[in-house]
Design a protein around this motif. Sequence first.
Motif, PDB file in Angstrom:
ATOM      1  N   ARG A   9      13.524  10.470  -2.718  1.00 28.07           N
ATOM      2  CA  ARG A   9      14.985  10.385  -2.641  1.00 28.07           C
ATOM      3  C   ARG A   9      15.648  10.459  -4.009  1.00 28.07           C
ATOM      4  O   ARG A   9      16.710  11.048  -4.157  1.00 28.07           O
ATOM      5  CB  ARG A   9      15.405   9.104  -1.932  1.00 28.07           C
ATOM      6  N   GLU A  10      15.023   9.870  -5.000  1.00 29.46           N
ATOM      7  CA  GLU A  10      15.596   9.853  -6.345  1.00 29.46           C
ATOM      8  C   GLU A  10      15.444  11.184  -7.073  1.00 29.46           C
ATOM      9  O   GLU A  10      16.297  11.536  -7.885  1.00 29.46           O
ATOM     10  CB  GLU A  10      14.947   8.750  -7.185  1.00 29.46           C
ATOM     11  N   ASN A  11      14.375  11.912  -6.799  1.00 29.22           N
ATOM     12  CA  ASN A  11      14.071  13.106  -7.585  1.00 29.22           C
ATOM     13  C   ASN A  11      14.264  14.430  -6.866  1.00 29.22           C
ATOM     14  O   ASN A  11      14.382  15.464  -7.514  1.00 29.22           O
ATOM     15  CB  ASN A  11      12.636  13.024  -8.109  1.00 29.22           C
ATOM     16  N   ALA A  12      14.289  14.417  -5.552  1.00 25.56           N
ATOM     17  CA  ALA A  12      14.365  15.672  -4.798  1.00 25.56           C
ATOM     18  C   ALA A  12      15.608  16.502  -5.136  1.00 25.56           C
ATOM     19  O   ALA A  12      15.485  17.722  -5.302  1.00 25.56           O
ATOM     20  CB  ALA A  12      14.293  15.401  -3.301  1.00 25.56           C
ATOM     21  N   PRO A  13      16.796  15.911  -5.261  1.00 23.84           N
ATOM     22  CA  PRO A  13      17.962  16.764  -5.572  1.00 23.84           C
ATOM     23  C   PRO A  13      17.824  17.521  -6.891  1.00 23.84           C
ATOM     24  O   PRO A  13      18.128  18.717  -6.964  1.00 23.84           O
ATOM     25  CB  PRO A  13      19.132  15.774  -5.621  1.00 23.84           C
ATOM     26  N   LEU A  14      17.333  16.848  -7.922  1.00 26.27           N
ATOM     27  CA  LEU A  14      17.171  17.500  -9.212  1.00 26.27           C
ATOM     28  C   LEU A  14      16.100  18.588  -9.144  1.00 26.27           C
ATOM     29  O   LEU A  14      16.304  19.705  -9.633  1.00 26.27           O
ATOM     30  CB  LEU A  14      16.797  16.477 -10.288  1.00 26.27           C
ATOM     31  N   VAL A  15      14.973  18.285  -8.531  1.00 28.57           N
ATOM     32  CA  VAL A  15      13.879  19.251  -8.434  1.00 28.57           C
ATOM     33  C   VAL A  15      14.311  20.442  -7.582  1.00 28.57           C
ATOM     34  O   VAL A  15      14.047  21.596  -7.929  1.00 28.57           O
ATOM     35  CB  VAL A  15      12.592  18.593  -7.872  1.00 28.57           C
ATOM     36  N   TYR A  16      15.014  20.179  -6.488  1.00 26.47           N
ATOM     37  CA  TYR A  16      15.503  21.276  -5.637  1.00 26.47           C
ATOM     38  C   TYR A  16      16.455  22.173  -6.426  1.00 26.47           C
ATOM     39  O   TYR A  16      16.363  23.400  -6.369  1.00 26.47           O
ATOM     40  CB  TYR A  16      16.201  20.735  -4.393  1.00 26.47           C
ATOM     41  N   GLY A  17      17.373  21.584  -7.176  1.00 27.99           N
ATOM     42  CA  GLY A  17      18.302  22.374  -7.979  1.00 27.99           C
ATOM     43  C   GLY A  17      17.580  23.258  -8.972  1.00 27.99           C
ATOM     44  O   GLY A  17      17.926  24.430  -9.168  1.00 27.99           O
ATOM     45  N   TYR A  18      16.580  22.704  -9.609  1.00 33.93           N
ATOM     46  CA  TYR A  18      15.768  23.470 -10.558  1.00 33.93           C
ATOM     47  C   TYR A  18      15.071  24.629  -9.854  1.00 33.93           C
ATOM     48  O   TYR A  18      15.104  25.772 -10.317  1.00 33.93           O
ATOM     49  CB  TYR A  18      14.747  22.545 -11.217  1.00 33.93           C
ATOM     50  N   LEU A  19      14.442  24.352  -8.715  1.00 32.36           N
ATOM     51  CA  LEU A  19      13.720  25.388  -7.981  1.00 32.36           C
ATOM     52  C   LEU A  19      14.675  26.443  -7.426  1.00 32.36           C
ATOM     53  O   LEU A  19      14.336  27.627  -7.385  1.00 32.36           O
ATOM     54  CB  LEU A  19      12.885  24.769  -6.862  1.00 32.36           C
TER      55      LEU A  19
END
Length: 166
Positions: A9-19
């Motif tokens: 929950r904490e990291n998925a938005p950032l990682v998704y944006g990067y990907l």
Amino acid sequence: MDEFEQLYRENAPLVYGYLLRLTGDPGEAEELLQETFVRALIRLDGFRGDCRLSSWLCQIGKNLYLDARRRQSRQLPLEGAVDGAAAEDPALLRQEEREETEAIFRQVERLAEPGRTVFALHALQGLSLAEISRRYRRSESWARVLYYRAKRRIIAAMKEDGLDGL
């Protein structure tokens, strides 16, 4: 909520944006996101803490993306034959953009430290130069100069390789 779910929950938005920036395709980015967290779960004990967890996750995602591109390029033996059709087919244009992105990543990996990390943090992960300079306990001018030099080296290398897309 278990620890891994909180990590997601904490990291998925950032990682998704990067990907998403990397792939240009929301569906592919979502698939890579899921696979990234599966790999992270398997290898969580391998996380040394040398960097932020989100950076580690983005690196896993990038590696998965590059692996997929390599597999895909092996399956396209007629790559040269489709150059003329690229202007008419948006999917082929995206493939060209992905290949250019891979070439950029190869050039970034060739940079010396700390220029490589400064470039990656600013250009690829979106951190401000001010934040990067605070992390290194250096001046913002220091970060700006390293970023500029790294960018200049990447552009020069890309031009040498015949890729003028930057």
